[in-house]
Design a protein around this motif. Structure first.
Motif: not given
Length: 399
Positions: A15, A277, A280, A292
């Motif tokens: 990411p 996750c 992100s 991010v």
């Protein structure tokens, strides 16, 4: 063109690599794996271990970035700090990086600053361990002093289990040091934070689900936190004090907390974005805040945009499976078509052996959902899971 050096090129760093390119930056990445997934997205690739501080620093001097970053991994934070110090870039110092990556130094820092934490013992040699197991209050947790991803973490209920688990836990410790802690019971959460110019911004509180004992590997995360408002206020206060105790500034922070009967207590923290996750995907899906990009802006010396634009429920859950050899997976495309499904990702390869979940790398794959309520999120996940058929061939040799 401004340059950024990203320490790591695995899927965890992807990411950041993609976001930096989208922001118009020239991206260099460092990873020991010549086939790392992030390599093809970067402008330059350096085949070096992310924890080889001397070699990475030498490369950084030549590459001359205006910023350096890593996302969701702990030990490379020390490399990031060393590069930032050497090149005079924004970021935490090596001393702060050490306190944020060594669990013994971390919990001592909490103790010195009156941040609620479990009782603990530091084990540096087997002689002390053999003495300690006769003195401990069971159950308790043993974990490596400097690992991540739940690797080496065990719940032990008695002296015999402790004796058996010690070698396993120590094998995951870079330093060979093991930490023994109080077993804390209660809901587990993480707090996602951005610190800019000593101003601490709490972006989200994440509810967690784990496998439970003995390894406590995370199986799901959900935002926003569903706990009562007063409890959330206490969580924010404890997390904020923990970040101040470590000294984190101009950096993201991911703070893990268990809400015990005596109130929120620290598990540990990272001077980085949360993995799985959480930052992100879940944070932007629940709040609209791009953590991010904010972290990249911090590294580049720019003020991050932390304006919330939406209020949604976001959730990630890991796909259940049975032990054996992965033969086939069907229904992924159909699951992706369901409204509210944002990601369906399989992290194992066909033909790969899959066994018990002992750390985060043992999980099969995950589903990410965005919804308007907790109930709707669970229904969307169930509908997607119903489309997915995981074919496993039994293998009695897999443990």
């Amino acid at each position: 063109m401004n340059k950024i050096l990203i320490i790591g090129a695995s899927i965890l760093q992807l990411p950041a690599i993609k976001k930096a390119k989208k922001m118009g930056l020239y991206v260099g990445v460092v990873d020991y794996n010549p086939n790392a997934i992030g390599k093809k997205y970067a402008d330059e690739f350096f085949e070096i271990s992310t924890i080889d501080i001397d070699r990475v620093t030498a490369i950084a001097k030549t590459f001359s970035p205006q910023g350096v970053i890593t996302l969701a991994t702990d030990m490379p934070i020390r490399t990031v700090a060393a590069v930032a110090k050497t090149l005079g870039l924004k970021g935490i110092s090596p001393e702060i990086a050490y306190r944020a990556t060594d669990k013994v130094a971390m919990i001592k820092c909490f103790e010195d600053n009156n941040v609620p934490h479990p009782w603990y013992y530091e084990v540096r040699d087997e002689n002390y361990w053999h003495f300690l197991i006769n003195e401990l209050t069971y159950p308790c947790i043993i974990k490596p002093a400097d690992s991540s991803g739940s690797r080496g973490v065990c719940l032990v209920n008695n002296k015999q289990e402790a004796s058996q688990a010690y070698t396993y836990t120590k094998s995951y410790s870079f330093s060979g040091v093991v930490l023994v802690e109080e077993y804390m019971e209660g809901p587990e959460v993480s707090v996602e934070i951005i610190v800019y110019e000593n101003d601490i911004h709490v972006i989200a509180i994440t509810d967690k689900t784990t496998t439970g004992s003995p390894y406590f590997v995370e199986l799901g995360h959900k935002q926003p936190c569903a706990l009562p408002e007063k409890v959330k206020e206490n969580i924010v206060q404890v997390a904020t004090n923990a970040v101040k105790a470590i000294g984190i500034n101009n950096s993201a922070a991911h703070v893990e907390i268990i809400v015990t009967k005596d109130g929120p207590k620290l598990v540990e923290l990272g001077a980085r974005l949360g993995g799985d996750c959480i930052t992100s995907h879940l944070v932007p899906l629940s709040t609209g805040i791009d953590m991010v990009k904010a972290s990249i802006d911090l590294a580049m010396g720019n003020k991050p945009d932390l304006t919330q634009t939406i209020e949604k429920v976001s959730m990630i859950k890991y796909i259940p499976f049975t032990k054996g050899i992965l033969k086939n997976i069907k229904g992924i495309d159909q699951a992706k078509e369901i409204p509210g499904i944002k990601e369906v990702v399989i992290t194992k390869q066909i033909g790969e052996k899959i066994g018990d979940i002992k750390n985060s790398g043992d999980r099969l794959g995950y589903i990410i959902v965005q919804a308007s309520s907790y109930q709707e999120a669970e229904e969307i996940f169930s509908n997607a899971l119903a489309e997915i058929i995981v074919e496993i061939e039994n293998d009695e040799n897999i443990i």
